[in-house]
Write a protein that holds these residues in place. Sequence first.
Motif, PDB file in Angstrom:
ATOM      1  N   ALA A 111       8.870   7.215  -2.337  1.00 24.69           N
ATOM      2  CA  ALA A 111       8.386   8.347  -3.121  1.00 24.69           C
ATOM      3  C   ALA A 111       8.214   7.879  -4.569  1.00 24.69           C
ATOM      4  N   GLU A 112       7.850   8.794  -5.433  1.00 30.24           N
ATOM      5  CA  GLU A 112       7.680   8.458  -6.855  1.00 30.24           C
ATOM      6  C   GLU A 112       9.021   8.048  -7.452  1.00 30.24           C
ATOM      7  N   THR A 113       9.005   7.010  -8.278  1.00 27.12           N
ATOM      8  CA  THR A 113      10.228   6.502  -8.896  1.00 27.12           C
ATOM      9  C   THR A 113      10.080   6.486 -10.416  1.00 27.12           C
ATOM     10  N   PRO A 114      11.187   6.412 -11.151  1.00 28.78           N
ATOM     11  CA  PRO A 114      11.121   6.522 -12.621  1.00 28.78           C
ATOM     12  C   PRO A 114      10.331   5.418 -13.314  1.00 28.78           C
ATOM     13  N   PHE A 115      10.398   4.185 -12.808  1.00 22.92           N
ATOM     14  CA  PHE A 115       9.822   3.066 -13.546  1.00 22.92           C
ATOM     15  C   PHE A 115       8.592   2.443 -12.891  1.00 22.92           C
ATOM     16  N   LEU A 116       8.582   2.332 -11.581  1.00 20.50           N
ATOM     17  CA  LEU A 116       7.483   1.658 -10.889  1.00 20.50           C
ATOM     18  C   LEU A 116       6.533   2.697 -10.284  1.00 20.50           C
ATOM     19  N   SER A 117       5.514   3.057 -11.025  1.00 16.55           N
ATOM     20  CA  SER A 117       4.602   4.109 -10.567  1.00 16.55           C
ATOM     21  C   SER A 117       3.836   3.696  -9.312  1.00 16.55           C
ATOM     22  N   GLN A 118       3.579   2.398  -9.149  1.00 13.95           N
ATOM     23  CA  GLN A 118       2.817   1.927  -7.995  1.00 13.95           C
ATOM     24  C   GLN A 118       3.669   1.808  -6.725  1.00 13.95           C
ATOM     25  N   LEU A 119       4.940   2.146  -6.827  1.00 12.92           N
ATOM     26  CA  LEU A 119       5.797   2.087  -5.645  1.00 12.92           C
ATOM     27  C   LEU A 119       5.593   3.298  -4.735  1.00 12.92           C
ATOM     28  N   LYS A 120       5.015   4.367  -5.270  1.00 17.10           N
ATOM     29  CA  LYS A 120       4.797   5.580  -4.465  1.00 17.10           C
ATOM     30  C   LYS A 120       3.905   5.268  -3.262  1.00 17.10           C
ATOM     31  N   ASP A 121       4.345   5.702  -2.080  1.00 13.26           N
ATOM     32  CA  ASP A 121       3.641   5.481  -0.808  1.00 13.26           C
ATOM     33  C   ASP A 121       3.530   4.009  -0.437  1.00 13.26           C
ATOM     34  N   CYS A 122       4.416   3.207  -1.004  1.00 18.37           N
ATOM     35  CA  CYS A 122       4.411   1.771  -0.715  1.00 18.37           C
ATOM     36  C   CYS A 122       5.362   1.484   0.439  1.00 18.37           C
ATOM     37  N   SER A 123       4.949   0.571   1.329  1.00 16.42           N
ATOM     38  CA  SER A 123       5.785   0.156   2.452  1.00 16.42           C
ATOM     39  C   SER A 123       6.207  -1.301   2.280  1.00 16.42           C
ATOM     40  N   PHE A 124       7.136  -1.724   3.092  1.00 12.99           N
ATOM     41  CA  PHE A 124       7.597  -3.117   3.029  1.00 12.99           C
ATOM     42  C   PHE A 124       6.499  -4.059   3.514  1.00 12.99           C
ATOM     43  N   GLU A 125       5.891  -3.700   4.634  1.00 14.23           N
ATOM     44  CA  GLU A 125       4.781  -4.469   5.181  1.00 14.23           C
ATOM     45  C   GLU A 125       3.579  -3.551   5.356  1.00 14.23           C
ATOM     46  N   GLU A 126       2.434  -4.116   5.539  1.00 18.22           N
ATOM     47  CA  GLU A 126       1.223  -3.323   5.697  1.00 18.22           C
ATOM     48  C   GLU A 126       1.329  -2.399   6.910  1.00 18.22           C
ATOM     49  N   SER A 127       0.871  -1.164   6.741  1.00 21.91           N
ATOM     50  CA  SER A 127       0.855  -0.206   7.840  1.00 21.91           C
ATOM     51  C   SER A 127      -0.249   0.801   7.608  1.00 21.91           C
ATOM     52  N   ASP A 128      -0.651   1.486   8.658  1.00 23.67           N
ATOM     53  CA  ASP A 128      -1.710   2.493   8.548  1.00 23.67           C
ATOM     54  C   ASP A 128      -1.265   3.681   7.709  1.00 23.67           C
ATOM     55  N   ALA A 129       0.058   3.925   7.677  1.00 27.20           N
ATOM     56  CA  ALA A 129       0.565   5.109   6.985  1.00 27.20           C
ATOM     57  C   ALA A 129       0.686   4.909   5.481  1.00 27.20           C
ATOM     58  N   SER A 130       0.682   3.658   5.011  1.00 25.95           N
ATOM     59  CA  SER A 130       0.931   3.386   3.595  1.00 25.95           C
ATOM     60  C   SER A 130      -0.358   3.111   2.843  1.00 25.95           C
ATOM     61  N   ILE A 131      -0.349   3.442   1.551  1.00 16.04           N
ATOM     62  CA  ILE A 131      -1.488   3.147   0.682  1.00 16.04           C
ATOM     63  C   ILE A 131      -1.447   1.691   0.263  1.00 16.04           C
ATOM     64  N   ARG A 132      -0.240   1.191   0.053  1.00 18.92           N
ATOM     65  CA  ARG A 132      -0.063  -0.203  -0.342  1.00 18.92           C
ATOM     66  C   ARG A 132       1.236  -0.715   0.236  1.00 18.92           C
ATOM     67  N   SER A 133       1.430  -2.025   0.186  1.00 16.15           N
ATOM     68  CA  SER A 133       2.670  -2.639   0.660  1.00 16.15           C
ATOM     69  C   SER A 133       3.088  -3.728  -0.309  1.00 16.15           C
ATOM     70  N   LEU A 134       4.319  -4.187  -0.161  1.00 15.47           N
ATOM     71  CA  LEU A 134       4.778  -5.300  -0.977  1.00 15.47           C
ATOM     72  C   LEU A 134       3.970  -6.550  -0.636  1.00 15.47           C
TER      73      LEU A 134
END
Length: 367
Positions: A111-134
């Motif tokens: 979810a949204e976090t205080p410092f890393l705005s791009q972490l929102k909807d981010c997953s560990f690995e690529e997936s159809d459900a995520s906008i981005r991944s690490l």
Amino acid sequence: MTLEDEIEQYRRKIATDSYPMSIGELANLYRDGEIDIHPEFQRIFRWSDEQKSRLIESILLGIPLPSVFVAQSEKGIWDVVDGVQRMSTIFQFMGILKDENGEPYKPFLCAETPFLSQLKDCSFEESDASIRSLTSTQRLDFKRARVDMKIIKRESDNRAKYDLFQRLNSFGSMATPQELRNCLLVSLSDKHYKWLANISENPAFLEVIDLPERLINERYHMELALRFIFLHGIPQEKLSAVGNIGDFLTAEIVPFVDYDDDRLAEEGDVFTAVFQLLLDSGGADTLKRFNATRGRSEGPFSLTAFEAIALGIGFHLPGESPTPDVVQKKRVKLWGDSRFSAGHATGVRADQRMKVTIPFGRNLFAN
């Protein structure tokens, strides 16, 4: 004995070790079944998506995490004593967390976090459900992040594990007292926890106590099962020293895990016999207050009836069991006694009430 002597004596009961481990190493232990985070605890210690996301953000930012405490079982497996939700969040984010049936959880999206705005909807690995991944580099950094592990070695006694669990989990927890006892019980003996969970689901028992869904969800039925196991045969002299009933039940978990299979079977037989008899004697009405004037049962489940009737019958088993007709006659006699008249025991502490109800029930079913 001096304070120094007491410190030294207690320290000898606790054998510990401590060293940092990478998240990658912990994930491998989890995959191999060498670390148990007790998925049955997830309902109890459930973090919000925001809390989970802040943890992931902290790891990515290199912020040190609090130590995780584990107790080493007789088989060498690490049981997480403190840190269940942290480990669960990490493993769910990595997509390896499984539920108590061995089924995988859906990987966690931040979810949204205080410092890393791009972490929102981010997953560990690529997936159809995520906008981005690490990225692959970020995943390596994540897996190389270290967690300080505090290990209570298997040579430590159960009392030491009990004390540690109490200290780490009792303050500020949203869990009910019985949920915390369940966590403690699992950390000491999964076998005994499963035994308690099994008898607590006995259909006759559940029908007789007739609790609302809220109390079932809070595991109050399991507390009542423990009360029966620990109190139906308690010696009279020990009854007078029970004190706070919650503290008593929790403390009795330690000797309970020493019950062998024969003792568990005997306790289970008595439990089953008592609540089947109560079901045959009137079902849920049996453990409710009886209004002699109106000739009917009133109100919800009554601890007074539980202590006098259920524990009273249990005290004399195994042995000759009363008939359902006798149980009903004894029940009328209970509520006809002035000590148990409506409203008489309101506000009385449990231990003070039990000093009256339990001996009364034992005498009531003595013949």
